[in-house]
Design a protein around this motif. Structure first.
Motif, PDB file in Angstrom:
ATOM      1  N   MET A  16      38.731   1.986  49.781  1.00 14.90           N
ATOM      2  CA  MET A  16      39.826   1.858  48.808  1.00 14.90           C
ATOM      3  C   MET A  16      39.607   3.117  48.142  1.00 14.90           C
ATOM      4  SD  MET A  16      40.431  -2.138  47.714  1.00 14.90           S
ATOM      5  CE  MET A  16      41.957  -1.662  47.554  1.00 14.90           C
ATOM      6  N   SER A  17      40.901   3.707  47.488  1.00 16.34           N
ATOM      7  CA  SER A  17      41.071   4.960  46.803  1.00 16.34           C
ATOM      8  C   SER A  17      41.870   4.504  45.681  1.00 16.34           C
ATOM      9  CB  SER A  17      41.675   6.010  47.555  1.00 16.34           C
ATOM     10  OG  SER A  17      42.759   5.749  48.052  1.00 16.34           O
ATOM     11  N   PRO A  18      41.894   5.416  44.565  1.00 15.19           N
ATOM     12  CA  PRO A  18      42.671   5.048  43.536  1.00 15.19           C
ATOM     13  C   PRO A  18      43.851   6.010  43.419  1.00 15.19           C
ATOM     14  CG  PRO A  18      41.064   6.932  42.983  1.00 15.19           C
ATOM     15  CD  PRO A  18      40.591   6.608  44.462  1.00 15.19           C
ATOM     16  N   ILE A  19      44.720   5.810  42.415  1.00 18.22           N
ATOM     17  CA  ILE A  19      46.109   6.578  42.158  1.00 18.22           C
ATOM     18  C   ILE A  19      46.141   6.986  40.731  1.00 18.22           C
ATOM     19  CG2 ILE A  19      47.353   5.383  44.076  1.00 18.22           C
ATOM     20  CD1 ILE A  19      48.762   4.038  41.867  1.00 18.22           C
ATOM     21  N   ASN A  20      46.546   7.892  40.608  1.00 17.95           N
ATOM     22  CA  ASN A  20      47.065   8.400  39.293  1.00 17.95           C
ATOM     23  C   ASN A  20      48.246   7.910  38.537  1.00 17.95           C
ATOM     24  OD1 ASN A  20      44.540  10.342  39.012  1.00 17.95           O
ATOM     25  ND2 ASN A  20      45.659  11.993  40.351  1.00 17.95           N
ATOM     26  N   MET A  21      48.149   7.445  37.336  1.00 18.60           N
ATOM     27  CA  MET A  21      49.396   6.867  36.910  1.00 18.60           C
ATOM     28  C   MET A  21      49.769   7.397  35.494  1.00 18.60           C
ATOM     29  SD  MET A  21      49.981   2.677  36.597  1.00 18.60           S
ATOM     30  CE  MET A  21      49.987   2.526  38.409  1.00 18.60           C
ATOM     31  N   LEU A  22      51.194   7.444  35.216  1.00 21.14           N
ATOM     32  CA  LEU A  22      51.494   7.574  33.920  1.00 21.14           C
ATOM     33  C   LEU A  22      52.157   6.455  33.587  1.00 21.14           C
ATOM     34  CD1 LEU A  22      53.087  11.244  34.094  1.00 21.14           C
ATOM     35  CD2 LEU A  22      51.452  10.569  32.732  1.00 21.14           C
ATOM     36  N   TYR A  23      51.924   6.042  32.267  1.00 21.83           N
ATOM     37  CA  TYR A  23      52.665   4.726  31.601  1.00 21.83           C
ATOM     38  C   TYR A  23      52.683   4.803  30.329  1.00 21.83           C
ATOM     39  CZ  TYR A  23      47.787   3.216  31.108  1.00 21.83           C
ATOM     40  OH  TYR A  23      46.416   2.955  30.903  1.00 21.83           O
ATOM     41  N   PHE A  24      53.717   3.894  29.670  1.00 28.85           N
ATOM     42  CA  PHE A  24      53.698   3.673  28.206  1.00 28.85           C
ATOM     43  C   PHE A  24      52.834   2.724  27.648  1.00 28.85           C
ATOM     44  CE2 PHE A  24      58.054   5.339  29.364  1.00 28.85           C
ATOM     45  CZ  PHE A  24      57.850   6.455  28.209  1.00 28.85           C
ATOM     46  N   ILE A  33      56.123   1.572  33.473  1.00 26.11           N
ATOM     47  CA  ILE A  33      55.464   2.779  34.311  1.00 26.11           C
ATOM     48  C   ILE A  33      56.228   3.900  34.495  1.00 26.11           C
ATOM     49  CG2 ILE A  33      54.316   3.067  36.522  1.00 26.11           C
ATOM     50  CD1 ILE A  33      53.554   0.283  36.613  1.00 26.11           C
ATOM     51  N   ILE A  34      55.954   5.099  34.218  1.00 23.80           N
ATOM     52  CA  ILE A  34      56.700   6.289  34.381  1.00 23.80           C
ATOM     53  C   ILE A  34      56.575   6.568  35.860  1.00 23.80           C
ATOM     54  CG2 ILE A  34      56.951   8.524  33.578  1.00 23.80           C
ATOM     55  CD1 ILE A  34      55.907   7.966  30.790  1.00 23.80           C
ATOM     56  N   ALA A  35      55.450   6.794  36.357  1.00 20.30           N
ATOM     57  CA  ALA A  35      55.207   7.549  37.700  1.00 20.30           C
ATOM     58  C   ALA A  35      53.839   6.968  38.086  1.00 20.30           C
ATOM     59  CB  ALA A  35      55.060   8.991  37.767  1.00 20.30           C
ATOM     60  N   PRO A  36      53.638   6.671  39.565  1.00 18.56           N
ATOM     61  CA  PRO A  36      54.733   6.611  40.569  1.00 18.56           C
ATOM     62  C   PRO A  36      55.436   5.454  40.114  1.00 18.56           C
ATOM     63  CG  PRO A  36      52.778   5.868  41.345  1.00 18.56           C
ATOM     64  CD  PRO A  36      52.194   6.311  39.945  1.00 18.56           C
ATOM     65  N   LYS A  37      56.847   5.553  40.688  1.00 17.31           N
ATOM     66  CA  LYS A  37      57.700   4.122  40.624  1.00 17.31           C
ATOM     67  C   LYS A  37      57.348   3.353  41.766  1.00 17.31           C
ATOM     68  CE  LYS A  37      60.115   5.445  37.000  1.00 17.31           C
ATOM     69  NZ  LYS A  37      60.177   4.730  35.669  1.00 17.31           N
ATOM     70  N   ARG A  38      56.647   3.895  42.996  1.00 19.46           N
ATOM     71  CA  ARG A  38      56.333   3.215  43.973  1.00 19.46           C
ATOM     72  C   ARG A  38      55.337   3.938  44.663  1.00 19.46           C
ATOM     73  NH1 ARG A  38      61.185   5.261  44.507  1.00 19.46           N
ATOM     74  NH2 ARG A  38      62.070   3.241  44.020  1.00 19.46           N
ATOM     75  N   ILE A  69      50.288   7.437  28.253  1.00 15.48           N
ATOM     76  CA  ILE A  69      48.932   7.415  28.764  1.00 15.48           C
ATOM     77  C   ILE A  69      48.766   7.903  30.366  1.00 15.48           C
ATOM     78  CG2 ILE A  69      46.946   5.865  29.096  1.00 15.48           C
ATOM     79  CD1 ILE A  69      47.603   6.041  26.222  1.00 15.48           C
ATOM     80  N   TYR A  70      47.846   8.676  30.645  1.00 12.10           N
ATOM     81  CA  TYR A  70      47.658   9.154  31.870  1.00 12.10           C
ATOM     82  C   TYR A  70      45.905   8.666  32.473  1.00 12.10           C
ATOM     83  CZ  TYR A  70      46.564  12.152  35.846  1.00 12.10           C
ATOM     84  OH  TYR A  70      46.196  12.573  36.935  1.00 12.10           O
ATOM     85  N   GLY A  71      46.074   7.955  33.570  1.00 13.32           N
ATOM     86  CA  GLY A  71      44.892   7.411  33.944  1.00 13.32           C
ATOM     87  C   GLY A  71      44.771   7.281  35.365  1.00 13.32           C
ATOM     88  N   LYS A  72      43.499   7.360  36.023  1.00 19.35           N
ATOM     89  CA  LYS A  72      43.220   7.062  37.203  1.00 19.35           C
ATOM     90  C   LYS A  72      42.795   5.676  37.386  1.00 19.35           C
ATOM     91  CE  LYS A  72      41.489  10.066  40.003  1.00 19.35           C
ATOM     92  NZ  LYS A  72      40.753  11.507  40.675  1.00 19.35           N
ATOM     93  N   ILE A  73      43.602   4.971  38.036  1.00 18.48           N
ATOM     94  CA  ILE A  73      43.516   3.528  38.325  1.00 18.48           C
ATOM     95  C   ILE A  73      42.683   3.202  39.745  1.00 18.48           C
ATOM     96  CG2 ILE A  73      44.375   1.159  38.380  1.00 18.48           C
ATOM     97  CD1 ILE A  73      45.005   2.794  35.777  1.00 18.48           C
ATOM     98  N   PRO A  74      41.447   2.558  39.638  1.00 17.79           N
ATOM     99  CA  PRO A  74      40.537   2.638  41.044  1.00 17.79           C
ATOM    100  C   PRO A  74      41.081   1.377  41.774  1.00 17.79           C
ATOM    101  CG  PRO A  74      39.432   1.792  39.121  1.00 17.79           C
ATOM    102  CD  PRO A  74      40.672   2.265  38.513  1.00 17.79           C
ATOM    103  N   GLY A  75      40.796   1.539  43.236  1.00 17.44           N
ATOM    104  CA  GLY A  75      41.095   0.451  44.177  1.00 17.44           C
ATOM    105  C   GLY A  75      42.379   0.031  44.371  1.00 17.44           C
ATOM    106  N   MET A  76      43.413   1.094  44.195  1.00 19.09           N
ATOM    107  CA  MET A  76      44.792   0.806  44.378  1.00 19.09           C
ATOM    108  C   MET A  76      45.369   0.775  45.777  1.00 19.09           C
ATOM    109  SD  MET A  76      45.938  -0.459  41.522  1.00 19.09           S
ATOM    110  CE  MET A  76      47.825   0.079  41.302  1.00 19.09           C
ATOM    111  N   VAL A  77      44.643   1.504  46.577  1.00 21.10           N
ATOM    112  CA  VAL A  77      45.210   1.959  48.214  1.00 21.10           C
ATOM    113  C   VAL A  77      44.135   1.686  49.006  1.00 21.10           C
ATOM    114  CG1 VAL A  77      45.864   3.818  49.527  1.00 21.10           C
ATOM    115  CG2 VAL A  77      46.293   3.916  47.209  1.00 21.10           C
ATOM    116  N   VAL A  78      44.549   0.755  50.025  1.00 21.22           N
ATOM    117  CA  VAL A  78      43.591   0.485  51.146  1.00 21.22           C
ATOM    118  C   VAL A  78      43.596   1.528  52.188  1.00 21.22           C
ATOM    119  CG1 VAL A  78      42.988  -0.968  53.002  1.00 21.22           C
ATOM    120  CG2 VAL A  78      43.939  -2.106  50.907  1.00 21.22           C
TER     121      VAL A  78
END
Length: 234
Positions: A204-212, A157-162, A219-228
């Protein structure tokens, strides 16, 4: 660069460039050049960053460059931002930097990782309770929780790290923050001794994520249901 980003504080800016694989250990000179309008005075390039890299990877290599100061200068003088040029030459004069979207370059083009602090002055109605580790609240409440991918060893996972995930915990008293009338009716009818309402996420809301991926592509994607965002009883 969008106007929303232009008026935020840049905490971190990393430019990532993919270098093509080499067959033998090679010294590569990576250059970042700032473009300027064509004039009669000479070159339209100004070198702003230069790195000497020892490459020995036959699988390609992602190289990061600190770009914070360059970005800050762009924000101060946006009219001088004519773009940049990236190259990475090996001793034979081959440019190893992937900078175009040609065949086989999907997910390998340069990108910038930004971390900013937004000045959000908007107020919003909060329909749930927010607590912290020092709270004495026993009812259903949202608590802060930070998920650290590096602590998990998830280096792909490139970003976010946390990120702040949050969680729900607490008791659901009679008619307290019940999301649906059905919850109250089921509790009253109590068919076959069904359990009462539980404290769960109601928004809940999604977060945007960069990963290998497994091919080392970005790969850049919006992952749903990650934040309460809100907790309630249902």
């Amino acid at each position: 660069m969008g106007p929303k980003i232009m008026f935020t504080k840049v905490v971190k800016a990393q430019l990532w460039v993919y270098l093509r694989p080499v067959q033998h250990t090679s010294t590569v000179y990576l250059q970042i050049l700032r473009l300027k309008p064509v004039t009669d005075e000479g070159s339209r390039h100004i070198r702003i960053r230069s790195l000497k890299i020892e490459l020995n990877s036959r699988a390609g290599h992602w190289q990061s460059i600190d770009f914070k100061h360059v970005l800050q200068n762009w924000f101060k003088q946006p009219h001088n931002n004519w773009g940049i040029e990236i190259n990475a030459f090996d001793p034979n004069g081959n440019d190893l930097a992937v900078t175009s979207l040609g065949p086989g370059a999907e997910g390998l083009h340069p990108f910038m990782e930004l971390r900013v602090l937004e000045n959000n002055k908007r107020s919003r109605r909060n329909l749930g309770l927010d607590c912290d580790e020092h709270s004495t609240e026993s009812r259903c409440c949202r608590y802060p929780l930070t998920v650290d991918f590096e602590a998990f060893g998830w280096d792909w996972i490139i970003a976010p790290k946390r990120y702040k995930a949050n969680y729900c915990s607490g008791q659901c008293e009679y008619m307290f923050m019940q999301k649906y009338p059905h919850t109250h009716l089921v509790q009253q009818a109590n068919p076959r001794g069904s359990a009462g309402p539980c404290c769960t996420p109601t928004k809940m809301s999604p977060i945007n994520m960069l990963y290998f991926n497994d091919k080392q592509q970005i790969i850049y994607g919006k992952i749903p249901g990650m934040v309460v965002d809100r907790c309630g009883c249902s």
